[in-house]
Design an enzyme around this catalytic site. Structure first.
Site, PDB file in Angstrom:
ATOM      1  N   GLY A 227       0.771  -1.241   0.000  1.00 17.99           N
ATOM      2  CA  GLY A 227       0.000   0.000   0.000  1.00 17.99           C
ATOM      3  C   GLY A 227       0.793   1.277   0.000  1.00 17.99           C
ATOM      4  O   GLY A 227       0.273   2.317   0.407  1.00 17.99           O
TER       5      GLY A 227
ATOM      6  N   GLU B 243      -4.679  -3.170   5.405  1.00 20.88           N
ATOM      7  CA  GLU B 243      -5.865  -2.757   4.630  1.00 20.88           C
ATOM      8  C   GLU B 243      -5.553  -2.645   3.146  1.00 20.88           C
ATOM      9  O   GLU B 243      -6.425  -2.873   2.302  1.00 20.88           O
ATOM     10  CB  GLU B 243      -6.407  -1.425   5.172  1.00 20.88           C
ATOM     11  N   ASP B 244      -4.309  -2.310   2.799  1.00 17.19           N
ATOM     12  CA  ASP B 244      -3.936  -2.183   1.402  1.00 17.19           C
ATOM     13  C   ASP B 244      -4.069  -3.514   0.673  1.00 17.19           C
ATOM     14  O   ASP B 244      -4.651  -3.593  -0.415  1.00 17.19           O
ATOM     15  CB  ASP B 244      -2.510  -1.642   1.280  1.00 17.19           C
ATOM     16  N   ASN B 245      -3.544  -4.571   1.286  1.00 17.43           N
ATOM     17  CA  ASN B 245      -3.623  -5.894   0.681  1.00 17.43           C
ATOM     18  C   ASN B 245      -5.056  -6.384   0.600  1.00 17.43           C
ATOM     19  O   ASN B 245      -5.456  -7.021  -0.393  1.00 17.43           O
ATOM     20  CB  ASN B 245      -2.761  -6.875   1.480  1.00 17.43           C
TER      21      ASN B 245
END
Length: 439
Positions: A217, A258-260
């Site tokens: 991210g 959260e990015d993944n």
């Protein structure tokens, strides 16, 4: 054929497969990053370029913060806004942000202060107001410790929009991290060697093969309209459908990575794909000690363990040290080749491929004055990979930005109570309470 011979054949095939992945990453890096053409959108009229909202969360004085933020103000793109967000009105990054706004009055930039708690992830809580107030559908979320080339946004929008005859729609464009060290600390040097060689090689290879979502991210572009349809359940939805319950960025506040999870949701729930542009996210690595590096690597191993267990358990066998042992034993068993010959040849080829990946991302070979310090850090990274993995795999608690979290089985996180180690508990006297007052 004996069991030993069969095991040696299996080991040789496995090593060949890992080497094929590494070669794929190396060749893909050469093709993608050694030529970065200028996008036509860089000189397009504002009305003909899709609008983009650049979201940058701020938290303290990151290394090189002024130059990092300035790189987004200087984008060669005709239609964008910048939203800088901080949870605390006394955050030290805000004077830097205000100075840049004064320097670039022609850039549409706003500062949003105050977080909205939608989950345990502080980055999501910091971003949620910017996410909701963004004027454009395309969002570029970029960390405050990242600097980018002035043509990055235009080339990334090209990749996101894609050609009209594309077989798969692109829902997210991301950039491979490239570490830049500003302080001569051992942890910083090892992090640089890791991100710029083996990590980049495997990251590019996995995304070139496109067998599944694999996204960091540091710098990502996606559409808010897409994110408003998914919630991180990874359950497919029909075309134009929406997941039940809360969706959007707030639904990912329960995850540490959260990015993944956002990338995985766009891939699995919408059935869309990702793409890498030909730019890198220059990750400015500040003062990182050896323990900082170890804890950072352990943190993300523990997160991955609860998200993708099988690939995480295979990771140690893809590292150079373990792989060289497998390869040398297989060649000795099958062909009688001396282990020393195969180990030396294996590492020589491995180093060559890693340095070639470095040259592709950096745009130049490793500078001569950095050669020995870089190679020492590279060797330390390779030797530490297995011990760090073994330390990380038997635990579920992590510390991130000064807060302690427990990783749950589905990849979500919960705040953990402050706990003492077994050694601290052992030393604790049994007959009285500790005195917290300093004498």
């Amino acid at each position: 054929m004996t069991a030993t011979v069969l095991a040696a054949c299996a080991g040789l095939i496995f090593c060949g497969g890992i080497w094929a992945v590494g070669i794929l990453g190396c060749t893909a890096a050469r093709k993608r990053y050694r030529l970065r053409p200028r996008s036509p959108l860089a000189t397009a009229a504002p009305t003909s370029a899709p609008g983009v909202s650049i979201l940058r969360p701020l938290k303290g004085l990151d290394t090189n913060l002024y130059e990092n933020l300035e790189s987004t103000f200087a984008q060669e793109y005709p239609n964008f806004e910048i939203l800088l967000s901080a949870a605390d009105e006394n955050d030290q990054a805000l004077p830097v942000a205000r100075e840049l706004i004064a320097k670039y009055p022609q850039v549409n930039c706003r500062i949003l202060v105050g977080e909205e708690v939608v989950g345990v992830n502080p980055k999501v809580n910091n971003l949620i107001r910017s996410y909701r107030e963004a004027a454009h559908d395309i969002l570029w979320v970029i960390d405050s410790n990242v600097t980018v080339h002035s043509g990055t946004l235009a080339r990334s929008v090209d990749a996101l929009v894609g050609p009209p005859n594309a077989t798969k729609r692109i829902a997210l464009v991301h950039h491979v991290p490239f570490a830049v060290v500003t302080e001569n600390k051992i942890g910083s040097r090892i992090e640089e060697a890791f991100l710029n060689t083996n990590h980049a090689k495997m990251y590019i290879a996995i995304n070139t093969a496109a067998v599944d979502s694999c996204v960091m991210g540091k710098s990502n572009l996606y559409r808010r309209s897409d994110l408003e349809r998914v919630n991180g359940s990874l359950k497919p939805i029909p075309p134009n459908g929406v997941q039940p319950g809360p969706c959007g960025l707030q639904a990912f506040g329960r995850f540490l990575a959260e990015d993944n999870m956002i990338a995985g949701a766009l891939w699995h729930e919408l059935g869309d794909r990702h793409d890498l542009s030909c730019d890198v996210a220059r990750n400015i690595v500040g003062n990182m000690s050896l323990s900082d590096y170890i804890l950072r690597r352990a943190r993300w191993i523990r997160v991955r363990k609860h998200m993708v267990l099988a690939p995480t358990l295979v990771e140690p066998f893809t590292e150079s040290v373990v792989l060289s042992l497998i390869l040398s034993w297989s060649l000795k068993t099958l062909f009688g080749i001396s282990p020393w010959i195969s180990i030396v040849a294996h590492f020589a080829a491995w180093i060559y491929v890693d340095l070639d990946v470095y040259a592709s991302l950096a745009g130049h070979p490793l500078p001569a004055e950095q050669r020995w310090s870089f190679m020492a850090a590279w060797a330390a990274r390779e030797l530490l990979a297995l011990p760090i993995f073994l330390f990380a795999i038997f635990g579920s608690e992590v510390i991130w930005r000064g807060r302690r979290y427990t990783i749950l089985r589905n990849g979500e996180v919960a705040r953990a109570e402050q706990s003492r180690s077994w050694f601290q508990r052992l030393r604790q006297p049994k007959n009285y309470d500790p005195i917290n007052t300093e004498l």
